[in-house]
Design a protein around this motif. Structure first.
Motif, mmCIF file in Angstrom:
data_model
loop_
_atom_site.group_PDB
_atom_site.id
_atom_site.type_symbol
_atom_site.label_atom_id
_atom_site.label_comp_id
_atom_site.label_asym_id
_atom_site.label_seq_id
_atom_site.Cartn_x
_atom_site.Cartn_y
_atom_site.Cartn_z
ATOM 1 N N THR A 3 0.767 -1.314 0.083
ATOM 2 C CA THR A 3 -0.015 0.146 0.126
ATOM 3 C C THR A 3 0.801 1.447 0.176
ATOM 4 O O THR A 3 1.782 1.370 0.965
ATOM 5 C CB THR A 3 -0.946 0.177 1.131
ATOM 6 N N VAL A 4 0.520 2.095 -0.744
ATOM 7 C CA VAL A 4 1.191 3.443 -0.826
ATOM 8 C C VAL A 4 0.042 4.668 -0.606
ATOM 9 O O VAL A 4 -0.893 4.662 -1.392
ATOM 10 C CB VAL A 4 1.823 3.711 -2.247
ATOM 11 N N ASN A 5 0.390 5.258 0.498
ATOM 12 C CA ASN A 5 -0.239 6.452 0.988
ATOM 13 C C ASN A 5 -0.243 7.640 0.188
ATOM 14 O O ASN A 5 0.873 8.004 -0.020
ATOM 15 C CB ASN A 5 -0.289 6.303 2.505
ATOM 16 N N ILE A 6 -1.395 8.062 -0.354
ATOM 17 C CA ILE A 6 -1.124 9.434 -1.321
ATOM 18 C C ILE A 6 -1.831 10.663 -0.568
ATOM 19 O O ILE A 6 -3.150 10.402 -0.087
ATOM 20 C CB ILE A 6 -1.626 9.172 -2.708
ATOM 21 N N THR A 40 -6.268 19.031 3.317
ATOM 22 C CA THR A 40 -5.695 17.816 3.086
ATOM 23 C C THR A 40 -6.556 16.762 2.730
ATOM 24 O O THR A 40 -7.517 16.712 3.396
ATOM 25 C CB THR A 40 -4.668 17.519 4.168
ATOM 26 N N LEU A 41 -6.345 16.155 1.354
ATOM 27 C CA LEU A 41 -6.922 14.898 0.846
ATOM 28 C C LEU A 41 -6.044 13.781 0.896
ATOM 29 O O LEU A 41 -5.197 13.906 0.604
ATOM 30 C CB LEU A 41 -7.613 15.169 -0.245
ATOM 31 N N THR A 42 -6.750 12.629 1.339
ATOM 32 C CA THR A 42 -5.607 11.246 1.293
ATOM 33 C C THR A 42 -6.480 10.115 0.664
ATOM 34 O O THR A 42 -7.875 10.146 0.607
ATOM 35 C CB THR A 42 -5.402 11.076 2.822
ATOM 36 N N GLY A 43 -5.646 9.490 0.175
ATOM 37 C CA GLY A 43 -6.212 7.995 -0.298
ATOM 38 C C GLY A 43 -5.140 7.052 -0.160
ATOM 39 O O GLY A 43 -3.832 7.450 -0.236
ATOM 40 N N GLN A 48 -0.980 -3.950 -7.529
ATOM 41 C CA GLN A 48 -1.438 -4.884 -8.044
ATOM 42 C C GLN A 48 -0.711 -5.611 -9.034
ATOM 43 O O GLN A 48 0.373 -4.964 -9.428
ATOM 44 C CB GLN A 48 -2.871 -4.786 -8.835
ATOM 45 N N ALA A 49 -0.739 -6.752 -9.460
ATOM 46 C CA ALA A 49 0.067 -7.693 -10.248
ATOM 47 C C ALA A 49 0.061 -7.100 -11.706
ATOM 48 O O ALA A 49 -1.186 -6.603 -12.149
ATOM 49 C CB ALA A 49 -0.489 -9.195 -10.349
ATOM 50 N N GLY A 50 1.067 -6.795 -12.194
ATOM 51 C CA GLY A 50 1.283 -6.267 -13.477
ATOM 52 C C GLY A 50 1.433 -4.808 -13.679
ATOM 53 O O GLY A 50 1.748 -4.228 -14.645
ATOM 54 N N ASP A 51 1.324 -4.056 -12.318
ATOM 55 C CA ASP A 51 1.840 -2.768 -12.211
ATOM 56 C C ASP A 51 3.195 -2.478 -12.360
ATOM 57 O O ASP A 51 4.075 -3.035 -11.734
ATOM 58 C CB ASP A 51 1.395 -2.043 -10.762
ATOM 59 N N THR A 52 3.488 -1.486 -13.147
ATOM 60 C CA THR A 52 5.029 -1.335 -13.293
ATOM 61 C C THR A 52 5.221 0.268 -13.230
ATOM 62 O O THR A 52 4.449 1.216 -13.978
ATOM 63 C CB THR A 52 5.643 -1.906 -14.580
ATOM 64 N N SER A 53 6.224 0.802 -12.776
ATOM 65 C CA SER A 53 6.672 2.148 -12.723
ATOM 66 C C SER A 53 8.174 2.493 -12.368
ATOM 67 O O SER A 53 8.461 1.863 -11.371
ATOM 68 C CB SER A 53 5.796 3.219 -11.710
#
Length: 277
Positions: A3-6, A40-43, A48-53
């Motif tokens: 999980t990456v909190n944004i 401030t807004l958060t999400g 997931q499988a296949g994600d690439t960056s």
């Protein structure tokens, strides 16, 4: 599953429950919400499988309901740049691609014999630091002399002794990981033929004389062996019990199973050939 909190920081306070949706460069979307009135807004983005960056960032966003405390609606959808976007403040690499074994190859070709070995090389799609010799599945022999780093490794394979068969080498799934912790997929299998049996049975030889008696000084005989031989020379023959003198010998070949032996003597007396093979 990571999980990456944004977090999005607004230029002024917005109303509680306001939302907008960001699209990341992985193609995933994340809804950011103001949990209370404020700037401030958060999400959360769940990988997931296949994600690439190579460096996670926001590519675009769409406004849901965003109003300041005075009721003015947000209209701009310009994506913040540089240090105001994720990639400008954090270096987050998303890698969910499993490493794979590109190839397993051997030096030389053909079947391995007694005392012979072959170098087996392993090439991967990306670097790994935890591939070890124990990750190699071997049948029909053993491996030693492990070397290499990154995406290329090698071992020396020695076949089983006093045996004949086909050895195999492969790498099973989950044997090693890449830098992101992704486990490898199973490799294909390399096959290596070998015959290391020790032959202690000497060959036997059968002489076939000329089809009819002859008074010629030159006669040809056929020498047939029970199995292929090598190293035959003219010095291996003699007229051990014959009466002819001054005999010279020549063979049609130094190896094989059927060899023609030509005898030339200085007189026409009898010959009786003998071979040391």
């Amino acid at each position: 599953g990571v999980t990456v909190n944004i977090t999005a920081q607004m230029s002024e306070a917005v109303q509680s429950g306001n939302t907008f949706v960001v699209t990341l460069d992985t193609g995933r979307t994340v809804t950011l919400t103001a949990a209370s009135a404020g700037s401030t807004l958060t999400g959360s983005y769940v990988v997931q499988a296949g994600d690439t960056s190579d460096d996670l960032t926001v590519s675009s966003f769409t406004v849901g309901t965003i109003k300041d405390t005075a009721g003015n609606s947000m209209t701009s959808t310009s994506v913040p740049s540089d240090g105001n976007n994720i990639a400008g403040s954090k270096a987050i690499v998303i890698d969910t691609t499993s490493p794979a074994v590109t190839s397993i190859t051997r030096s030389g070709s053909g079947s391995l014999g007694v005392g012979e070995t072959t170098t087996v090389s392993f090439t991967f799609t990306e670097s790994t630091s935890n591939f070890v010799i124990g990750d190699i599945t071997v049948s029909g022999g053993s491996v030693a002399g492990f070397s290499g780093s990154g995406a290329s490794y090698a071992v020396t394979f020695t076949p089983n002794s006093n045996a004949k068969g086909t050895a195999t080498l492969s790498v099973g799934a989950g044997a090693f990981t890449d830098a992101a912790g992704n486990s490898n997929t199973a490799s294909s299998m390399l096959s290596v033929a070998y015959d290391t049996r020790i032959d202690l049975t000497p060959p036997t030889a059968t002489w076939t004389p000329p089809s009819s008696p002859s008074s010629s000084r030159t006669l040809s005989y056929t020498l047939t062996f029970s199995e292929s031989i090598s190293g035959l020379t003219s010095g291996d023959f003699s007229n051990s019990t014959g009466t002819a003198t001054g005999c010279a010998f020549s063979a049609s070949s130094s190896s094989g199973t059927s060899i023609t032996v030509t005898v030339t003597c200085s007189d026409r007396k009898s010959t009786r050939l003998n071979s040391r093979h």
